[in-house]
Design an enzyme around this catalytic site. Structure first.
Site, short mmCIF file in Angstrom:
data_model
loop_
_atom_site.label_atom_id
_atom_site.label_comp_id
_atom_site.label_asym_id
_atom_site.label_seq_id
_atom_site.Cartn_x
_atom_site.Cartn_y
_atom_site.Cartn_z
N GLY A 146 0.92 -1.15 0.21
CA GLY A 146 0.00 -0.06 0.10
C GLY A 146 0.81 1.28 -0.06
O GLY A 146 2.13 1.12 0.38
N CYS A 147 0.17 2.46 -0.40
CA CYS A 147 1.04 3.71 -0.27
C CYS A 147 1.41 4.12 0.86
O CYS A 147 2.49 4.48 1.21
CB CYS A 147 0.33 4.85 -1.28
SG CYS A 147 -1.55 4.87 -0.46
N TYR A 148 0.53 4.09 1.98
CA TYR A 148 0.94 4.51 3.20
C TYR A 148 1.81 3.67 3.76
O TYR A 148 2.90 4.02 4.45
CB TYR A 148 -0.21 4.44 4.31
CG TYR A 148 -1.21 5.76 4.12
CD1 TYR A 148 -0.53 7.01 4.28
CD2 TYR A 148 -2.34 5.70 3.82
CE1 TYR A 148 -1.30 8.15 4.25
CE2 TYR A 148 -3.24 6.89 3.79
CZ TYR A 148 -2.93 7.93 4.48
OH TYR A 148 -3.66 9.07 4.16
N CYS A 151 5.62 4.46 2.19
CA CYS A 151 6.12 5.62 2.59
C CYS A 151 6.65 5.48 4.12
O CYS A 151 7.66 5.93 4.32
CB CYS A 151 4.89 6.90 2.55
SG CYS A 151 5.81 8.22 2.61
#
EC number: 1.2.1.38
Length: 335
Positions: A146-148, A151
């Site tokens: 996932g993007c979160y 990061c």
């Protein structure tokens, strides 16, 4: 040329995948599919005169027959239905951009729904290239993070062995509105999102378990994780601010640079990161600062690229024995 398919091409990540693959010297689009038929330029008018290709009704067997690798840009639960069927045929490989293969069975069913494909879940590789590069090269099924989590984990990874695990880590993350996808929600309407900022699902957001599980694997034991996502009024991009207490004083800058010394797409910043510097690229920018035994780590990525589509292509590059950096964007247009 490796033959590439995209199932679920009508969303934001589908468009980003197309743009990257069109610039890839070793990949050729051979199959585009969604829930309805049409021309790709009808779905994305910006592709008129660029790509003349039919979008077909999604069919796993057809995708497996025509492709060396298939990207699944589908919602959770739906993705595993296609992955399970595709992986039964030939040697076709799959990069899944949903959450269906990112978590252990127990955590997946806690956060999502009953898993329909535990057999393939057991050998899926978590597709964070900087951490699992060698495993990804040998995989048939990669779970694109996932993007979160991307990061956040990239920020935390160099420091997992120095963090006081009894206290844990605290993550304050902010994402542009595109992270919610194309689905219409009141909170994503222009009037709601513009000139606004709000947290959502604080502490209980399902990405918390994905982050916690992965940093626990890196650390060799569980690290308590508190994660709070926020919606900010920008189209794309995201930033994570990570706070933790250290077991001892460290030279954090040295540790960060040593950990990622060979990583082409990790950039070290001397000042807190700015989302604008990574939007439209595959870069992750990271800044770190300590004060005594306290540490602050700040990272930024493009949620649709490093947090989704360009990361998926990086995984595909490794799986299909292409140069890892092939077609991954470094420079964005605009100011």
């Amino acid at each position: 040329m490796k033959k590439i398919g995209i199932i679920g091409v009508s969303g934001y990540t589908g468009l980003e995948l197309i743009k990257i693959i069109l610039n890839h010297s070793g990949f050729k689009l051979s199959y585009l599919a969604a829930t309805s038929e049409g021309e790709i330029s009808e779905i994305f008018p910006q592709l008129a005169g660029v790509l003349n290709m039919k979008v077909e009704i999604a069919d796993a067997k057809e995708a497996a027959k025509r492709c060396d690798l298939v990207f699944l840009a589908l919602p959770h639960e739906k993705a595993m239905e296609f992955a399970r069927e595709i992986l039964e045929f030939n040697s076709t490989k799959v990069v899944d951009l949903s959450a269906d293969y990112r978590l252990s069975l127990k955590l997946y069913e806690k956060n999502y729904t009953k898993h329909l494909d535990p057999k393939n879940l057991s050998h899926a590789v978590y597709g964070l290239v900087e951490i699992n590069r060698e495993k990804i090269k040998k995989a048939r099924l990669v779970a694109n993070p996932g993007c979160y989590p991307t990061c956040s984990i990239l920020a935390i990874a160099p420091f997992v062995n120095f963090i006081d695990k009894n206290i844990g880590v605290f993550i304050d993350a902010k994402s542009g509105v595109s992270g919610a996808g194309k689905g219409l929600k009141t909170t994503n309407h222009f009037v709601s999102a513009n000139e606004n900022l709000n947290a959502y699902s604080p502490i209980t957001h399902r990405h918390a378990d994905e982050i916690k599980e992965q940093i626990g694997i890196l650390a060799g034991s569980e690290i308590d994780t508190i994660f709070v996502p926020n919606l900010v009024p920008i189209t794309r991009g995201m930033s994570a601010s990570v706070f933790a207490v250290l077991k001892e004083k460290i030279d954090a800058d040295k540790i960060l640079k040593e950990f990622y010394k060979d990583e082409e797409f990790i950039r070290f910043r001397d000042e807190p990161v700015q989302i604008k510097n990574v939007v439209g690229t595959h870069f992750c920018d990271i800044f770190v600062r300590t004060a005594g035994n306290k540490i602050f780590i700040n990272s930024a990525i493009d949620n649709l690229l490093k947090g989704a589509s360009s990361q998926a292509v990086a995984n595909a590059n490794l799986m299909l024995d292409e140069p890892e950096n092939s077609a991954l964007p470094k420079i964005a247009y605009g100011i």
